[in-house]
Design a protein around this motif. Structure first.
Motif, PDB file in Angstrom:
ATOM      1  N   ALA A  85       3.885   3.130 -11.351  1.00  0.00           N
ATOM      2  CA  ALA A  85       2.931   3.943 -11.882  1.00  0.00           C
ATOM      3  C   ALA A  85       3.058   4.159 -13.659  1.00  0.00           C
ATOM      4  CB  ALA A  85       2.867   5.403 -11.330  1.00  0.00           C
TER       5      ALA A  85
ATOM      6  N   LYS B  15       9.389   4.864  -2.704  1.00  0.00           N
ATOM      7  CA  LYS B  15       8.979   5.874  -3.677  1.00  0.00           C
ATOM      8  C   LYS B  15       9.213   5.424  -4.968  1.00  0.00           C
ATOM      9  CE  LYS B  15       7.685   9.997  -5.017  1.00  0.00           C
ATOM     10  NZ  LYS B  15       6.132   9.896  -5.678  1.00  0.00           N
TER      11      LYS B  15
ATOM     12  N   ILE C 249       4.427   5.472   2.061  1.00  0.00           N
ATOM     13  CA  ILE C 249       5.619   6.494   1.452  1.00  0.00           C
ATOM     14  C   ILE C 249       5.632   7.572   2.382  1.00  0.00           C
ATOM     15  CG2 ILE C 249       6.572   7.894  -0.328  1.00  0.00           C
ATOM     16  CD1 ILE C 249       5.681   5.548  -2.254  1.00  0.00           C
TER      17      ILE C 249
ATOM     18  N   SER D  31       7.047   2.567  -6.203  1.00  0.00           N
ATOM     19  CA  SER D  31       5.643   3.266  -6.569  1.00  0.00           C
ATOM     20  C   SER D  31       5.659   3.875  -7.956  1.00  0.00           C
ATOM     21  CB  SER D  31       5.468   4.310  -5.359  1.00  0.00           C
ATOM     22  OG  SER D  31       4.152   4.885  -5.681  1.00  0.00           O
ATOM     23  N   ASP D  32       6.816   4.710  -8.238  1.00  0.00           N
ATOM     24  CA  ASP D  32       7.023   5.495  -9.275  1.00  0.00           C
ATOM     25  C   ASP D  32       7.183   4.519 -10.536  1.00  0.00           C
ATOM     26  OD1 ASP D  32       6.817   7.906  -8.057  1.00  0.00           O
ATOM     27  OD2 ASP D  32       8.979   8.300  -7.973  1.00  0.00           O
TER      28      ASP D  32
ATOM     29  N   LYS E   2       0.819  -0.990  -0.023  1.00  0.00           N
ATOM     30  CA  LYS E   2      -0.068  -0.024   0.127  1.00  0.00           C
ATOM     31  C   LYS E   2       0.722   1.339   0.062  1.00  0.00           C
ATOM     32  CE  LYS E   2      -3.595  -2.482   2.380  1.00  0.00           C
ATOM     33  NZ  LYS E   2      -4.610  -2.241   3.580  1.00  0.00           N
ATOM     34  N   TYR E   3       1.317   1.575  -1.230  1.00  0.00           N
ATOM     35  CA  TYR E   3       2.530   2.488  -1.395  1.00  0.00           C
ATOM     36  C   TYR E   3       1.940   3.916  -0.854  1.00  0.00           C
ATOM     37  CZ  TYR E   3       4.906  -1.218  -3.359  1.00  0.00           C
ATOM     38  OH  TYR E   3       5.711  -2.456  -3.829  1.00  0.00           O
ATOM     39  N   LYS E   4       0.707   4.535  -1.194  1.00  0.00           N
ATOM     40  CA  LYS E   4       0.229   5.475  -1.094  1.00  0.00           C
ATOM     41  C   LYS E   4      -0.047   5.872   0.298  1.00  0.00           C
ATOM     42  CE  LYS E   4      -2.013   6.146  -5.455  1.00  0.00           C
ATOM     43  NZ  LYS E   4      -3.328   6.696  -6.383  1.00  0.00           N
ATOM     44  N   ILE E   5      -0.060   4.704   0.962  1.00  0.00           N
ATOM     45  CA  ILE E   5      -0.178   5.213   2.682  1.00  0.00           C
ATOM     46  C   ILE E   5       1.083   5.048   3.120  1.00  0.00           C
ATOM     47  CG2 ILE E   5      -1.265   4.305   4.810  1.00  0.00           C
ATOM     48  CD1 ILE E   5      -3.244   3.075   2.915  1.00  0.00           C
TER      49      ILE E   5
END
Length: 115
Positions: free
Chosen positions: A113, A106, A76, A109-110, A71-74
């Motif tokens: 994306a 990060k 990071i 996650s990038d 759950k990267y958005k939470i």
């Protein structure tokens, strides 16, 4: 491909090192805080620094658990927000490992994306 070539796995490794190192520092700090004979002028600042270090350590563990769950958005923001003050309050090296973990998360996650 070896497991350490994946950025997420590297983030988990650095985060694990940060947790182990920080836990050791917290144990030693607990022994020092409660066994030391400090002057009245130092008792309050030392206790505040100790409580702050515990808060940042626990928040990093929470962020690390979100990273483990992908759950990267939470994860990071929690990793960054707890890593930078941990660099100050806990120890330079444990904070450094926390920040490296956050940067690698990060980056993971990038790259996800972009796909």
């Amino acid at each position: 491909m070896p497991f350490w070539k994946n950025k997420r796995n590297l983030a988990l490794i650095f985060g694990g090192i940060a947790i182990l190192f920080s836990f050791y520092i917290e144990v030693v700090s607990t022994q020092n805080v409660f066994s030391g004979n400090y002057s009245d002028n130092l008792k309050v600042p030392i206790m505040i620094m100790f409580i702050a270090s515990i808060i940042f350590f626990v928040s990093f563990v929470v962020g690390y658990s979100f990273l483990w769950q992908k759950k990267y958005k939470i994860a990071i923001p929690i990793l960054f927000v707890s890593g930078v003050p941990a660099f100050i309050f806990i120890h330079i090296f444990s904070g450094m490992f926390m920040i490296i973990c956050a940067v690698l998360a990060k980056s993971t996650s990038d790259s996800l994306a972009r796909e």
